[in-house]
Design a protein around this motif. Structure first.
Motif, PDB file in Angstrom:
ATOM      1  N   ARG A   1       1.049  -3.588   8.015  1.00 29.64           N
ATOM      2  CA  ARG A   1       1.951  -3.641   6.879  1.00 29.64           C
ATOM      3  C   ARG A   1       1.754  -4.935   6.114  1.00 29.64           C
ATOM      4  O   ARG A   1       1.544  -5.975   6.708  1.00 29.64           O
ATOM      5  CB  ARG A   1       3.398  -3.628   7.337  1.00 29.64           C
ATOM      6  CG  ARG A   1       3.842  -2.308   7.815  1.00 29.64           C
ATOM      7  CD  ARG A   1       5.318  -2.398   8.070  1.00 29.64           C
ATOM      8  NE  ARG A   1       5.763  -1.226   8.775  1.00 29.64           N
ATOM      9  CZ  ARG A   1       6.988  -1.019   9.137  1.00 29.64           C
ATOM     10  NH1 ARG A   1       7.911  -1.914   8.893  1.00 29.64           N
ATOM     11  NH2 ARG A   1       7.325   0.060   9.751  1.00 29.64           N
ATOM     12  N   ARG A   2       1.901  -4.824   4.814  1.00 33.06           N
ATOM     13  CA  ARG A   2       1.833  -6.013   3.941  1.00 33.06           C
ATOM     14  C   ARG A   2       3.219  -6.377   3.478  1.00 33.06           C
ATOM     15  O   ARG A   2       4.005  -5.521   3.117  1.00 33.06           O
ATOM     16  CB  ARG A   2       0.959  -5.721   2.734  1.00 33.06           C
ATOM     17  CG  ARG A   2      -0.496  -5.538   3.114  1.00 33.06           C
ATOM     18  CD  ARG A   2      -1.329  -5.289   1.917  1.00 33.06           C
ATOM     19  NE  ARG A   2      -1.427  -6.524   1.116  1.00 33.06           N
ATOM     20  CZ  ARG A   2      -1.962  -6.607  -0.075  1.00 33.06           C
ATOM     21  NH1 ARG A   2      -2.440  -5.535  -0.641  1.00 33.06           N
ATOM     22  NH2 ARG A   2      -2.026  -7.732  -0.727  1.00 33.06           N
ATOM     23  N   GLU A   3       3.498  -7.660   3.537  1.00 29.27           N
ATOM     24  CA  GLU A   3       4.767  -8.151   3.015  1.00 29.27           C
ATOM     25  C   GLU A   3       4.725  -8.078   1.492  1.00 29.27           C
ATOM     26  O   GLU A   3       3.696  -8.354   0.889  1.00 29.27           O
ATOM     27  CB  GLU A   3       4.982  -9.609   3.436  1.00 29.27           C
ATOM     28  CG  GLU A   3       5.169  -9.798   4.917  1.00 29.27           C
ATOM     29  CD  GLU A   3       6.481  -9.214   5.392  1.00 29.27           C
ATOM     30  OE1 GLU A   3       7.480  -9.323   4.660  1.00 29.27           O
ATOM     31  OE2 GLU A   3       6.491  -8.638   6.495  1.00 29.27           O
ATOM     32  N   PRO A   4       5.834  -7.719   0.877  1.00 27.57           N
ATOM     33  CA  PRO A   4       5.836  -7.689  -0.590  1.00 27.57           C
ATOM     34  C   PRO A   4       5.705  -9.116  -1.143  1.00 27.57           C
ATOM     35  O   PRO A   4       6.301 -10.061  -0.621  1.00 27.57           O
ATOM     36  CB  PRO A   4       7.196  -7.091  -0.940  1.00 27.57           C
ATOM     37  CG  PRO A   4       8.017  -7.170   0.289  1.00 27.57           C
ATOM     38  CD  PRO A   4       7.085  -7.281   1.458  1.00 27.57           C
ATOM     39  N   ARG A   5       4.898  -9.253  -2.156  1.00 27.53           N
ATOM     40  CA  ARG A   5       4.688 -10.549  -2.796  1.00 27.53           C
ATOM     41  C   ARG A   5       5.622 -10.691  -3.992  1.00 27.53           C
ATOM     42  O   ARG A   5       5.878  -9.724  -4.691  1.00 27.53           O
ATOM     43  CB  ARG A   5       3.244 -10.680  -3.280  1.00 27.53           C
ATOM     44  CG  ARG A   5       2.274 -10.777  -2.165  1.00 27.53           C
ATOM     45  CD  ARG A   5       0.923 -11.068  -2.704  1.00 27.53           C
ATOM     46  NE  ARG A   5      -0.004 -11.231  -1.599  1.00 27.53           N
ATOM     47  CZ  ARG A   5      -1.229 -11.615  -1.732  1.00 27.53           C
ATOM     48  NH1 ARG A   5      -1.708 -11.864  -2.928  1.00 27.53           N
ATOM     49  NH2 ARG A   5      -2.001 -11.736  -0.690  1.00 27.53           N
ATOM     50  N   PRO A   6       6.085 -11.937  -4.200  1.00 31.26           N
ATOM     51  CA  PRO A   6       6.936 -12.127  -5.372  1.00 31.26           C
ATOM     52  C   PRO A   6       6.119 -11.971  -6.650  1.00 31.26           C
ATOM     53  O   PRO A   6       4.926 -12.280  -6.688  1.00 31.26           O
ATOM     54  CB  PRO A   6       7.450 -13.557  -5.218  1.00 31.26           C
ATOM     55  CG  PRO A   6       6.528 -14.214  -4.256  1.00 31.26           C
ATOM     56  CD  PRO A   6       5.900 -13.143  -3.426  1.00 31.26           C
ATOM     57  N   SER A   7       6.769 -11.517  -7.665  1.00 35.19           N
ATOM     58  CA  SER A   7       6.086 -11.337  -8.943  1.00 35.19           C
ATOM     59  C   SER A   7       5.776 -12.704  -9.545  1.00 35.19           C
ATOM     60  O   SER A   7       6.423 -13.705  -9.213  1.00 35.19           O
ATOM     61  CB  SER A   7       6.957 -10.534  -9.897  1.00 35.19           C
ATOM     62  OG  SER A   7       8.058 -11.325 -10.305  1.00 35.19           O
ATOM     63  N   PRO A   8       4.784 -12.801 -10.442  1.00 31.04           N
ATOM     64  CA  PRO A   8       4.480 -14.072 -11.099  1.00 31.04           C
ATOM     65  C   PRO A   8       5.711 -14.656 -11.821  1.00 31.04           C
ATOM     66  O   PRO A   8       5.919 -15.867 -11.812  1.00 31.04           O
ATOM     67  CB  PRO A   8       3.376 -13.721 -12.086  1.00 31.04           C
ATOM     68  CG  PRO A   8       2.719 -12.523 -11.491  1.00 31.04           C
ATOM     69  CD  PRO A   8       3.815 -11.768 -10.805  1.00 31.04           C
TER      70      PRO A   8
END
Length: 153
Positions: A1-8
């Motif tokens: 699973r990939r952790e969600p990344r914050p948007s720019p």
């Protein structure tokens, strides 16, 4: 699973908030490094006192002494910092009604330093002050006032 990344946009907003917090928390250091920033802080209701000293209760009286008009200026200097502070020379100026500076001179308070919470009085005299003078401005002498950059502290 990939952790969600914050948007720019979230990253930029977080960095901006961090920068703003630092600019507010270290505003005295910012003004020491960039004196022009003092007016910006004052505009948003956060005046910065780099010296830790305040000038208060300034009064001026004109008198005649041996037929010569004399301007007598007095006031108090208070230490509002949390430590002992050196007291620099004072710069006094006679101003015209439109704010023009007509004449300026310097004086000392009589105290080299003030402990936390302590106050000292100052007195200055000027013989034959400009007749069109309407008010007195008193501030601490700074390096821009002197040709060699020594503020007399």
């Amino acid at each position: 699973r990939r952790e969600p990344r914050p948007s720019p946009a979230t990253v930029v907003a977080a960095l901006g908030l961090c920068a703003l917090t630092l600019l507010l928390a270290f505003r005295t250091d910012v003004v020491r490094a960039a004196p022009g920033a003092a007016s910006l802080y004052a505009r948003i209701g956060l005046p910065v006192n780099v010296r830790g000293l305040e000038i208060a209760r300034v009064t001026s009286v004109e008198e005649m002494e041996n037929g010569v008009p004399m301007l007598l200026v007095s006031g108090e200097i208070g230490n509002v910092s949390g430590e002992t502070v050196e007291v620099p020379r004072l710069r006094l100026a006679v101003l015209a009604g439109d704010g023009r500076e007509l004449y300026a001179w310097t004086t000392v308070s009589g105290r080299r330093e003030l402990a936390e919470g302590e106050t000292a009085t100052f007195r200055a005299r000027l013989a034959s002050p400009p007749a069109e003078g309407r008010r007195i401005a008193v501030r601490f002498l700074n390096s821009a006032d002197l040709p060699h950059g020594d503020d007399g502290a």
